[in-house]
Scaffold this active site. Structure first.
Site, PDB file in Angstrom:
ATOM      1  N   GLY A  23      43.227 -45.677  75.072  1.00  0.00           N
ATOM      2  CA  GLY A  23      44.498 -45.434  74.387  1.00  0.00           C
ATOM      3  C   GLY A  23      45.058 -46.722  73.815  1.00  0.00           C
ATOM      4  O   GLY A  23      46.005 -47.300  74.364  1.00  0.00           O
ATOM      5  N   SER A  71      45.044 -47.507  69.793  1.00  0.00           N
ATOM      6  CA  SER A  71      45.645 -47.342  68.459  1.00  0.00           C
ATOM      7  C   SER A  71      46.855 -46.409  68.494  1.00  0.00           C
ATOM      8  O   SER A  71      46.894 -45.441  69.249  1.00  0.00           O
ATOM      9  CB  SER A  71      44.617 -46.757  67.482  1.00  0.00           C
ATOM     10  OG  SER A  71      43.462 -47.542  67.450  1.00  0.00           O
ATOM     11  N   SER A  85      39.315 -41.248  70.904  1.00  0.00           N
ATOM     12  CA  SER A  85      38.082 -40.499  71.166  1.00  0.00           C
ATOM     13  C   SER A  85      38.105 -40.036  72.619  1.00  0.00           C
ATOM     14  O   SER A  85      38.630 -40.724  73.492  1.00  0.00           O
ATOM     15  CB  SER A  85      36.854 -41.383  70.954  1.00  0.00           C
ATOM     16  OG  SER A  85      36.874 -41.954  69.673  1.00  0.00           O
ATOM     17  N   GLU A  92      33.248 -53.696  72.976  1.00  0.00           N
ATOM     18  CA  GLU A  92      33.213 -52.516  72.112  1.00  0.00           C
ATOM     19  C   GLU A  92      32.569 -52.841  70.766  1.00  0.00           C
ATOM     20  O   GLU A  92      31.788 -52.059  70.238  1.00  0.00           O
ATOM     21  CB  GLU A  92      34.627 -51.982  71.901  1.00  0.00           C
ATOM     22  CG  GLU A  92      34.642 -50.687  71.094  1.00  0.00           C
ATOM     23  CD  GLU A  92      36.037 -50.223  70.741  1.00  0.00           C
ATOM     24  OE1 GLU A  92      37.007 -50.988  70.923  1.00  0.00           O
ATOM     25  OE2 GLU A  92      36.144 -49.080  70.282  1.00  0.00           O
TER      26      GLU A  92
HETATM   27  C1  FAD Z   1      35.247 -42.924  64.933  1.00  0.00           C
HETATM   28  C2  FAD Z   1      36.517 -43.604  65.391  1.00  0.00           C
HETATM   29  C3  FAD Z   1      36.798 -43.635  66.745  1.00  0.00           C
HETATM   30  C4  FAD Z   1      37.975 -44.245  67.186  1.00  0.00           C
HETATM   31  N1  FAD Z   1      38.248 -44.205  68.525  1.00  0.00           N
HETATM   32  C5  FAD Z   1      39.369 -44.787  68.970  1.00  0.00           C
HETATM   33  C6  FAD Z   1      39.688 -44.742  70.363  1.00  0.00           C
HETATM   34  O1  FAD Z   1      38.953 -44.164  71.174  1.00  0.00           O
HETATM   35  N2  FAD Z   1      40.820 -45.342  70.786  1.00  0.00           N
HETATM   36  C7  FAD Z   1      41.671 -45.995  69.926  1.00  0.00           C
HETATM   37  O2  FAD Z   1      42.646 -46.550  70.390  1.00  0.00           O
HETATM   38  N3  FAD Z   1      41.422 -46.025  68.592  1.00  0.00           N
HETATM   39  C8  FAD Z   1      40.289 -45.441  68.101  1.00  0.00           C
HETATM   40  N4  FAD Z   1      40.017 -45.456  66.752  1.00  0.00           N
HETATM   41  C9  FAD Z   1      40.988 -46.055  65.844  1.00  0.00           C
HETATM   42  C10 FAD Z   1      40.542 -47.397  65.246  1.00  0.00           C
HETATM   43  O3  FAD Z   1      40.531 -48.403  66.218  1.00  0.00           O
HETATM   44  C11 FAD Z   1      41.515 -47.699  64.093  1.00  0.00           C
HETATM   45  O4  FAD Z   1      41.366 -46.673  63.148  1.00  0.00           O
HETATM   46  C12 FAD Z   1      41.218 -49.037  63.490  1.00  0.00           C
HETATM   47  O5  FAD Z   1      41.561 -50.092  64.361  1.00  0.00           O
HETATM   48  C13 FAD Z   1      42.000 -49.222  62.160  1.00  0.00           C
HETATM   49  O6  FAD Z   1      43.358 -48.987  62.352  1.00  0.00           O
HETATM   50  P1  FAD Z   1      44.176 -47.974  61.426  1.00  0.00           P
HETATM   51  O7  FAD Z   1      43.440 -46.682  61.361  1.00  0.00           O
HETATM   52  O8  FAD Z   1      45.568 -47.951  61.878  1.00  0.00           O
HETATM   53  O9  FAD Z   1      44.087 -48.587  59.958  1.00  0.00           O
HETATM   54  P2  FAD Z   1      44.937 -49.805  59.391  1.00  0.00           P
HETATM   55  O10 FAD Z   1      44.973 -50.897  60.395  1.00  0.00           O
HETATM   56  O11 FAD Z   1      46.230 -49.271  58.899  1.00  0.00           O
HETATM   57  O12 FAD Z   1      44.039 -50.251  58.195  1.00  0.00           O
HETATM   58  C14 FAD Z   1      43.988 -49.516  56.973  1.00  0.00           C
HETATM   59  C15 FAD Z   1      43.170 -50.311  55.986  1.00  0.00           C
HETATM   60  O13 FAD Z   1      43.809 -51.566  55.735  1.00  0.00           O
HETATM   61  C16 FAD Z   1      42.903 -52.635  56.017  1.00  0.00           C
HETATM   62  N5  FAD Z   1      43.615 -53.755  56.635  1.00  0.00           N
HETATM   63  C17 FAD Z   1      44.520 -53.698  57.623  1.00  0.00           C
HETATM   64  N6  FAD Z   1      44.920 -54.941  57.973  1.00  0.00           N
HETATM   65  C18 FAD Z   1      44.223 -55.798  57.180  1.00  0.00           C
HETATM   66  C19 FAD Z   1      44.185 -57.208  57.065  1.00  0.00           C
HETATM   67  N7  FAD Z   1      44.926 -58.018  57.847  1.00  0.00           N
HETATM   68  N8  FAD Z   1      43.338 -57.751  56.137  1.00  0.00           N
HETATM   69  C20 FAD Z   1      42.558 -56.961  55.355  1.00  0.00           C
HETATM   70  N9  FAD Z   1      42.565 -55.607  55.416  1.00  0.00           N
HETATM   71  C21 FAD Z   1      43.386 -55.030  56.319  1.00  0.00           C
HETATM   72  C22 FAD Z   1      41.903 -52.058  57.006  1.00  0.00           C
HETATM   73  O14 FAD Z   1      40.688 -52.755  56.978  1.00  0.00           O
HETATM   74  C23 FAD Z   1      41.772 -50.626  56.515  1.00  0.00           C
HETATM   75  O15 FAD Z   1      40.839 -50.567  55.452  1.00  0.00           O
HETATM   76  C24 FAD Z   1      38.869 -44.845  66.275  1.00  0.00           C
HETATM   77  C25 FAD Z   1      38.580 -44.804  64.907  1.00  0.00           C
HETATM   78  C26 FAD Z   1      37.426 -44.188  64.457  1.00  0.00           C
HETATM   79  C27 FAD Z   1      37.146 -44.133  62.988  1.00  0.00           C
END
Ligand code: FAD
Length: 382
Positions: free
Chosen positions: A131, A133, A165, A246
Site C-alpha cells: 500500500g 501509491s 496489486s 522491487e
Molecule cells: C502493473 C502495476 C502494478 C502496480 N502495483 C502497485 C502496488 O502493488 N502498490 C502500489 O502502491 N502501487 C502500485 N502501482 C502504482 C505505481 O507504483 C505507480 O503507478 C507509479 O509509481 C506511477 O505513479 P502514478 O501512477 O501516480 O503516475 P505519476 O507519478 O502521476 O506519473 C504520471 C506520468 O508523469 C511522469 N512523471 C512524474 N513525475 C516525473 C518527473 N519528476 N520527471 C519526469 N516525469 C515524471 C511519469 O513518468 C508518468 O509518465 C502499480 C502500477 C502498475 C502499472
C-alpha cells in the site's frame, strides 16, 4: 563479472524446471496466458502450489536458514525468479511476499514480527500487498497523505491507496502512512492485516486483467504500535530497501522473451523472415531482451559481492522497460492482425503485460531522471 554458470547453478535451474514440469498442469501455457497473475484461477492455483514449492525448498531458498530459507545467494534467487517468470509466474502475487515483504521483515522486523510472519511466508501460506501509491502520490511517493494518528496505545489510520496489486487476495498490507510532518521524514511503515475493520477494497477493472489493480480505503482503521515495521517517522529507509528489491525483483524479460520466441515461431511458419525489415526488427527485439538480462545480472553480481544498492538498479530497470517496449512494437508492427482479432492469447498477453512495464515499480521517466543524475551527472529538472 564471470559470465559462466557454475555446475551447481545449472543444477539448481534444472531442479526448478523439473519441479515446474511436474507440478504445472498440461494446459498451463494456455492457462497462464489466458489468466493474469491476480486472477481467481491463478490465485487458487498458487495457494496450492506455493506450499509445495516451499516443501521442496524452492520458495525462499535465498532467505537465511533461521527464517526458513537455505541461505543461497542472490544468483539462486534470480535463477528461480527467471524460471517462474518465464512460466507466467505460477506463484501469483506470492512473489511480492518472498521477494520484498519478507526481506523487509528480515531487515527491520522485531523478533515478535519475525516470529509471526516469516515462517508463514516461507511456508507459502501468506500473501502481502503493497500500500504505497495514492491518487496524488505515485512517482512523488513522499507526498503521500494517508494519515496514522497516535492514540496512546496504537494508531488510527485514515486515507486511501490506489493501483494496489493483490489487495483483494492479500492477508497483510505493507502500508505507508504519514505520522509526522511533510516529506520523507514523518512516514511510517505499518503491517496491517487486510481483515481489519474499516478497510474497503475495490477492484479496478482494466487491460491488465481480472484483479490486477485495486483502490483501498482506510476508514478509522485501528492498529497497535506493534504493527510498525522499523521506526516511527523513519519508514523511508524501509521503503528504499523495498523499492530496490522491487525494481529488480521481477525479471520481466524472461516472460517477454517467451512471447518473442512465440512471435518468431509464427513469423517463421508464415515465411516472413525473408523480409529484411522483419529480420532487422527481430534482431533488435532479441538484443534488447539480452541487454536487459545482462544489466540485471550486473545488479545481481553486485548483490552477491555485498555492494550497496546503486544507480545500476535504475539502468537495469530501464533496460527491462526498453526491452518490453521494443518487443511489443515489433509484435504490433509485424503481427498486428493477431492483436486486433485477439486470436493468439500468447501474443495478446505479451502485449498487454508489457503495457504496464514503464509504470509499475516506478515510472520509466523516474529511472531516467536517476540515471541522468547519478550516471551522467546532469542537472535534473523537477
Ligand atoms: C502493473 C502495476 C502494478 C502496480 N502495483 C502497485 C502496488 O502493488 N502498490 C502500489 O502502491 N502501487 C502500485 N502501482 C502504482 C505505481 O507504483 C505507480 O503507478 C507509479 O509509481 C506511477 O505513479 P502514478 O501512477 O501516480 O503516475 P505519476 O507519478 O502521476 O506519473 C504520471 C506520468 O508523469 C511522469 N512523471 C512524474 N513525475 C516525473 C518527473 N519528476 N520527471 C519526469 N516525469 C515524471 C511519469 O513518468 C508518468 O509518465 C502499480 C502500477 C502498475 C502499472
Amino acid at each position: 563479472m564471470d559470465f559462466d554458470w557454475s555446475p551447481e547453478q545449472i543444477g539448481f535451474r534444472h531442479r526448478v524446471r523439473a519441479f515446474l514440469a511436474d507440478h504445472l498442469p498440461d494446459d498451463w501455457g494456455h492457462f497462464s496466458y489466458s489468466f493474469d497473475t491476480g486472477s481467481d484461477a491463478v490465485e487458487a492455483f498458487a495457494r496450492d502450489f506455493c506450499p509445495k514449492l516451499a516443501a521442496e525448498g524452492l520458495l525462499v531458498p535465498h532467505w537465511p536458514k533461521e527464517y526458513g530459507g537455505q541461505g543461497f545467494d542472490a544468483w539462486h534467487h534470480w535463477i528461480l525468479n527467471e524460471e517462474m517468470f518465464a512460466f507466467g509466474e505460477p506463484r501469483s502475487y506470492q512473489y511480492m511476499s518472498v521477494n520484498w515483504a519478507g526481506p523487509a521483515l528480515i531487515a527491520y522486523g522485531t523478533p515478535a514480527q519475525k516470529a509471526e510472519h516469516l515462517q508463514r511466508i516461507a511456508a507459502g501460506t501468506l500473501f502481502y500487498c503493497q500500500g504505497f501509491s495514492e491518487p496524488n502520490a505515485g512517482s512523488d511517493l513522499a507526498a503521500l497523505q494517508t494519515r496514522a494518528e497516535h492514540t496512546g496505545d496504537g494508531f488510527v489510520i485514515n486515507g486511501s491507496k490506489i493501483w494496489t496489486s493483490a489487495a483483494s487476495i492479500a492477508d497483510y498490507c505493507v502500508l505507508l502512512a504519514r505520522t509526522g510532518g511533510e516529506g520523507r521524514r514523518g512516514i511510517t511503515v505499518f503491517l496491517v492485516p487486510m481483515a481489519t475493520p474499516g478497510i474497503t477494497v475495490n477492484v479496478i477493472k482494466g487491460l491488465q486483467g481480472q484483479k490486477a489493480f485495486h483502490e483501498v480505503f482506510f476508514d478509522n482503521v485501528e492498529v497497535p504500535e506493534s504493527a510498525i515495521l522499523g521506526e516511527l517517522d523513519k519508514g523511508w529507509s524501509v521503503v528504499t530497501g523495498i523499492l530496490h528489491n522491487e525494481r529488480i525483483g521481477a525479471p520481466r524479460y524472461a516472460l517477454t522473451l517467451r512471447g518473442l520466441d512465440h512471435a518468431f515461431a509464427i513469423l517463421r511458419r508464415e515465411g516472413r523472415f525473408d523480409d529484411p525489415g522483419v529480420r532487422a526488427g527481430a534482431a533488435m527485439a532479441r538484443a534488447a531482451c539480452e541487454a536487459a538480462r545482462l544489466q540485471c545480472y550486473g545488479v545481481i553480481d553486485g548483490r552477491v559481492k555485498g555492494k550497496p544498492p546503486s544507480a545500476d538498479t535504475n539502468l537495469a530497470r530501464y533496460a527491462i522497460v526498453a526491452a518490453d517496449r521494443i518487443v511489443t512494437d515489433f509484435i504490433g508492427e509485424h503481427l498486428g492482425d493477431y492483436l486486433i482479432t485477439g486470436s493468439d492469447p500468447v501474443l495478446n498477453a505479451t502485449y498487454r503485460r508489457a503495457g504496464s512495464s514503464g509504470i509499475a515499480a516506478g515510472a520509466a521517466e523516474i529511472q531516467l531522471n536517476a540515471i541522468a543524475r547519478n550516471h551522467l551527472d546532469l542537472p535534473v529538472v523537477r
